[in-house]
Design an enzyme around this catalytic site. Sequence first.
Site, PDB file in Angstrom:
ATOM      1  N   CYS A   1       5.669  -1.264 -17.197  1.00 30.70           N
ATOM      2  CA  CYS A   1       6.980  -1.901 -16.972  1.00 30.70           C
ATOM      3  C   CYS A   1       7.305  -2.980 -17.993  1.00 30.70           C
ATOM      4  CB  CYS A   1       7.063  -2.476 -15.563  1.00 30.70           C
ATOM      5  SG  CYS A   1       5.975  -3.893 -15.277  1.00 30.70           S
TER       6      CYS A   1
ATOM      7  N   CYS B   1      -7.805  -2.722 -18.092  1.00 35.89           N
ATOM      8  CA  CYS B   1      -8.820  -1.707 -17.840  1.00 35.89           C
ATOM      9  C   CYS B   1     -10.068  -2.011 -18.668  1.00 35.89           C
ATOM     10  CB  CYS B   1      -8.262  -0.329 -18.193  1.00 35.89           C
ATOM     11  SG  CYS B   1      -9.461   1.013 -17.981  1.00 35.89           S
TER      12      CYS B   1
ATOM     13  N   CYS C   1       0.194  -4.079 -14.120  1.00 36.53           N
ATOM     14  CA  CYS C   1       0.491  -5.032 -13.045  1.00 36.53           C
ATOM     15  C   CYS C   1      -0.350  -4.700 -11.819  1.00 36.53           C
ATOM     16  CB  CYS C   1       1.964  -4.962 -12.642  1.00 36.53           C
ATOM     17  SG  CYS C   1       3.110  -5.389 -13.952  1.00 36.53           S
TER      18      CYS C   1
ATOM     19  N   HIS D   1       0.577  -0.879 -10.895  1.00 40.68           N
ATOM     20  CA  HIS D   1       0.531  -0.041 -12.092  1.00 40.68           C
ATOM     21  C   HIS D   1      -0.907   0.157 -12.577  1.00 40.68           C
ATOM     22  CE1 HIS D   1       4.950  -1.294 -12.914  1.00 40.68           C
ATOM     23  NE2 HIS D   1       4.871  -0.250 -12.106  1.00 40.68           N
TER      24      HIS D   1
ATOM     25  N   HIS E   1     -10.691   5.338 -14.112  1.00 37.65           N
ATOM     26  CA  HIS E   1     -11.243   4.119 -14.705  1.00 37.65           C
ATOM     27  C   HIS E   1     -11.262   3.059 -13.601  1.00 37.65           C
ATOM     28  CE1 HIS E   1     -10.005   5.380 -19.068  1.00 37.65           C
ATOM     29  NE2 HIS E   1     -10.877   6.205 -18.497  1.00 37.65           N
TER      30      HIS E   1
ATOM     31  N   CYS F   1     -13.006  -3.693  -8.587  1.00 38.01           N
ATOM     32  CA  CYS F   1     -13.499  -2.326  -8.465  1.00 38.01           C
ATOM     33  C   CYS F   1     -12.547  -1.546  -7.564  1.00 38.01           C
ATOM     34  CB  CYS F   1     -14.911  -2.309  -7.890  1.00 38.01           C
ATOM     35  SG  CYS F   1     -15.532  -0.635  -7.566  1.00 38.01           S
TER      36      CYS F   1
ATOM     37  N   CYS G   1     -14.394   0.163  -4.510  1.00 36.54           N
ATOM     38  CA  CYS G   1     -14.670  -0.765  -3.397  1.00 36.54           C
ATOM     39  C   CYS G   1     -13.398  -1.396  -2.865  1.00 36.54           C
ATOM     40  CB  CYS G   1     -15.621  -1.872  -3.847  1.00 36.54           C
ATOM     41  SG  CYS G   1     -17.155  -1.296  -4.572  1.00 36.54           S
TER      42      CYS G   1
ATOM     43  N   CYS H   1       4.970 -33.597  25.636  1.00 37.39           N
ATOM     44  CA  CYS H   1       4.495 -32.219  25.832  1.00 37.39           C
ATOM     45  C   CYS H   1       5.250 -31.254  24.930  1.00 37.39           C
ATOM     46  CB  CYS H   1       4.621 -31.808  27.294  1.00 37.39           C
ATOM     47  SG  CYS H   1       6.290 -31.966  27.975  1.00 37.39           S
TER      48      CYS H   1
ATOM     49  N   HIS I   1       8.660 -29.693  31.997  1.00 36.90           N
ATOM     50  CA  HIS I   1       7.385 -29.860  31.298  1.00 36.90           C
ATOM     51  C   HIS I   1       7.113 -28.613  30.464  1.00 36.90           C
ATOM     52  CE1 HIS I   1       3.336 -31.216  30.496  1.00 36.90           C
ATOM     53  NE2 HIS I   1       2.821 -30.107  31.025  1.00 36.90           N
TER      54      HIS I   1
END
Length: 486
Positions: free
Chosen positions: A33, A43, A51, A56, A66, A79, A82, A167, A440
């Site tokens: 973008c 990477c 982004c 992206h 990758h 990662c 993960c 209160c 109250h």
Amino acid sequence: MIDRGGTCMATCIVYDEFIAGTTWAKSCICHMCGAHLNRLHSCLYCVFFGCFTKKHIHEHAKTKRHNLAIDLLYGGIYCFMCQDYIYDKDMEQIAKEEQRKAWKLQAFTPTVVSHYQCTMTGIGEKYSTWEPTKRELELLRHNPKRRKITTNCTIGLRGLINLGNTCFMNCIVQALTHTPLLRDFFLSDRHKCEMQSPSSCLVCEMSTLFQEFYSGHRSPHIPYRLLHLVWTHARHLAGYEQQDAHEFLIAALDVLHRHCKGDDNGKKANNPNHCNCIIDQIFTGGLQSDVTCQVCHGVSTTIDPFWDISLDLPGSSTPFWPLSPGSDGSVVNGESHVSGTTTLTDCLRRFTRPEHLGSSAKIKCSGCHSYQESTKQLTMKKLPIVACFHLKRFEHSAKLRRKITTYVSFPLELDMTPFMASRYSLFAVVNHQGTLESGHYTSFIRQHKDQWFKCDDAIITKASIKDVLDSEGYLLFYHKQFLEYE
């Protein structure tokens, strides 16, 4: 996955590119973008910047397989297998060293790295991770036991002394201190005071209040400093008369919002639409109003920020249309539709229905260039993280002053799909007992999933889900489910 040595070598190469003169300035943008912002990641397998916010870099990782990328703002390794950042001692050390190099480059070679480039990429933001001092390490070694939070843990539950008809304040404080994201913000020490005098800062006092609530102390807390600051910055609430909990909530959010920006007296620009303070990030939504001319059908649209949504109830002087489908005893949106029972969804449907303004409220149409009758419809353009619904139980008019006691069924899980795609979980309810002249306030707060407690000033008792859902309800606090965690 590549091995850690390869990752560290790749990290060094990317960091070298990151601080490398004009070449860096040309290439350090999203390759999809072209943006500089949105948390750029690089990477670690090939030359690609993407982004993170717009995903992206995620698309690149999925397409190319990758699975490792580096956050160019803070140096963290992400990662994609993960779906989390990898915390490695060697990597963090490399990140610190290269960040120091980048800062030296910015300080001594401004022609190479411009202020604009530094600002747009985040290198200009001085950020350092917390590291324990020798003294803190010593304390940790001598205190190996850690406080473990379990489902039966009562940390965070603490009563508040009533300082004389306070209160209304205590029940709102209980709701705020059990707002998940607000709790995490203050307990992670994220607040940096912007006020000239921290002693007059309501945000600093809220930070102290969170520390008091989650300190493990069980004795009721005395919120005298909070009360004093509220009286100082919201003078219409000063004095020992009974006040409205809803009015206190709005006043507190307003002062907190201003003090987050260092605005002591409200003279600075105060537009929540252009504010990123923690209060507006959590509580501010956008309400769209469409006014349609009945002659030319031209539509005039405005969008206003809101911190809560006030809902009319059956029994008030305002007409209330028939109940929504499901009022025959079925369950809709998690709400029990006992025959004749009004639900929260009913109130929301009424809030968003078109309303004919009539001949006594004509507006000047920009298309007709004359005053015409029109219809008005409210829609929720943007839902906040915390949605607060105010059930209008107190009616004030020239002819009467009274409390509306109509029972409204509200769910634990609220599906806002009919109004905007989001799901919410109930985490606090404020109730009012008594009449308009004398009453109250108490509150129900959720400590853990399906664990509820009733807060009555200094007294806190365990409550059942039935107790919560059967209560009358005055202020209902819901939290977006995908951002909520214990």
